[in-house]
Design an enzyme around this catalytic site. Structure first.
Site, mmCIF file in Angstrom:
data_model
loop_
_atom_site.group_PDB
_atom_site.id
_atom_site.type_symbol
_atom_site.label_atom_id
_atom_site.label_comp_id
_atom_site.label_asym_id
_atom_site.label_seq_id
_atom_site.Cartn_x
_atom_site.Cartn_y
_atom_site.Cartn_z
ATOM 1 N N HIS A 94 -7.211 -6.445 0.095
ATOM 2 C CA HIS A 94 -6.073 -5.524 0.096
ATOM 3 C C HIS A 94 -4.818 -6.092 0.752
ATOM 4 O O HIS A 94 -3.729 -5.568 0.532
ATOM 5 C CB HIS A 94 -6.470 -4.231 0.811
ATOM 6 C CG HIS A 94 -5.480 -3.114 0.659
ATOM 7 N ND1 HIS A 94 -5.047 -2.641 -0.563
ATOM 8 C CD2 HIS A 94 -4.826 -2.357 1.596
ATOM 9 C CE1 HIS A 94 -4.183 -1.662 -0.388
ATOM 10 N NE2 HIS A 94 -4.020 -1.476 0.908
ATOM 11 N N SER B 294 0.840 -1.191 0.000
ATOM 12 C CA SER B 294 0.000 0.000 0.000
ATOM 13 C C SER B 294 0.887 1.257 0.000
ATOM 14 O O SER B 294 1.711 1.425 -0.884
ATOM 15 C CB SER B 294 -0.952 -0.054 1.201
ATOM 16 O OG SER B 294 -2.070 0.784 1.020
ATOM 17 N N LEU B 295 0.751 2.145 0.990
ATOM 18 C CA LEU B 295 1.640 3.308 1.049
ATOM 19 C C LEU B 295 3.098 2.855 1.077
ATOM 20 O O LEU B 295 3.977 3.499 0.479
ATOM 21 C CB LEU B 295 1.334 4.154 2.282
ATOM 22 C CG LEU B 295 2.309 5.300 2.585
ATOM 23 C CD1 LEU B 295 2.364 6.298 1.441
ATOM 24 C CD2 LEU B 295 1.946 5.992 3.896
ATOM 25 N N VAL C 69 -9.958 -0.919 8.605
ATOM 26 C CA VAL C 69 -9.610 -2.341 8.589
ATOM 27 C C VAL C 69 -10.733 -3.146 7.953
ATOM 28 O O VAL C 69 -10.499 -4.047 7.137
ATOM 29 C CB VAL C 69 -9.311 -2.852 10.005
ATOM 30 C CG1 VAL C 69 -9.192 -4.374 10.026
ATOM 31 C CG2 VAL C 69 -8.023 -2.228 10.538
ATOM 32 N N ASP D 30 -9.738 -6.084 -3.919
ATOM 33 C CA ASP D 30 -9.179 -4.940 -3.194
ATOM 34 C C ASP D 30 -10.119 -3.739 -3.303
ATOM 35 O O ASP D 30 -10.397 -3.254 -4.405
ATOM 36 C CB ASP D 30 -7.800 -4.595 -3.774
ATOM 37 C CG ASP D 30 -6.992 -3.661 -2.896
ATOM 38 O OD1 ASP D 30 -7.597 -2.864 -2.160
ATOM 39 O OD2 ASP D 30 -5.751 -3.731 -2.963
#
Length: 244
Positions: free
Chosen positions: A224, A72-73, A135, A196
């Site tokens: 995700h 992700s980030l 979450v 995702d």
């Protein structure tokens, strides 16, 4: 047997503990380094809090030569790091990663900037509730959501300030790496969950197409965080990729 160094870079809102299961599965062939991003845990925040500054901070604590896994980030951080330190980063594995998190002209596979701003306001008003819903959005659609949602809740970054969380959202809203990806020559494996809800799979496909030496793999029953829902499968894929 040669032991190789691999650095795992976590995503926004989570601590490095989110990698615990995967690192056990990569051992002993890989020596795992799981730093907290700046401002998380005991790691001091950087100023200014920009993507390049975060990438440089992670790079300073990493081995001289290493493979990198970013989620992700953390995947955006890994891309910035690989571009800025091509001799340090050998191979890249990017999980649930996009080069551009917010929607822009020519980039529809992304989140509306208004939605991200609304999320930031909700975070400021109700941090615990907003992170819990975050979450929930990450695991939604995953065939094994019930098995690992608790692990994600446990890895939510508790020792991180509201200021750092807000700064991370700003990084996500401003970053657009599309025009810089040609300068990331390392072999890359782009892994994406088909369900995702945070980063559309189309963004992962386009990321793999824009990178000079990347391939894309879609995990059909995952959302995700496929490394949590299918840890054995993801670890096997990573071992094979890093052993090439």
């Amino acid at each position: 047997m040669k032991v190789r160094d691999v650095v795992l870079v976590h995503g926004w809102g989570f601590s490095a503990a989110v990698w615990n299961d995967l690192t056990r599965r990569l051992s002993p062939r890989f020596r795992a380094h799981i730093p907290d991003l700046p401002g998380y845990g005991a790691t001091p925040a950087c100023s200014p809090y920009t993507l390049d500054a975060v990438a440089d901070a992670v790079a300073r604590t990493a081995p001289r030569r290493c493979h990198v896994i970013g989620w992700s980030l953390g995947g955006e951080v890994a891309l910035a790091w690989a571009r800025r330190a091509p001799r340090q980063v050998q191979r890249l594995a990017l999980i649930g990663t996009t080069p551009c998190f917010t929607r822009r002209p020519g980039w529809p596979c992304a989140t509306n900037s208004e939605e991200l701003q609304a999320f930031g306001r909700a975070l400021a008003e109700d941090r615990a509730g907003t992170l819990a819903r975050f979450v929930g959005a990450q695991v939604k659609g995953d065939a094994r959501a019930r098995r690992f949602s608790g692990a994600q809740q446990g890895a939510i970054g508790k020792n991180v300030s509201d200021t750092v969380l807000a700064a991370g959202l700003t990084v996500l809203s401003r970053t657009d790496l599309r025009g810089k990806l040609f300068r990331v020559p390392q072999p890359a494996l782009v892994l994406h969950g088909a369900h995702d809800r945070i980063v559309p799979p189309a963004a992962g496909r386009r990321l793999a197409m824009l990178l000079p030496a990347a391939r894309f793999s879609l995990l059909r029953s995952c959302a995700h965080a496929p490394f949590l829902s299918r840890p054995a499968q993801v670890a096997k894929m990573l071992r094979a990729f890093f052993d090439e």
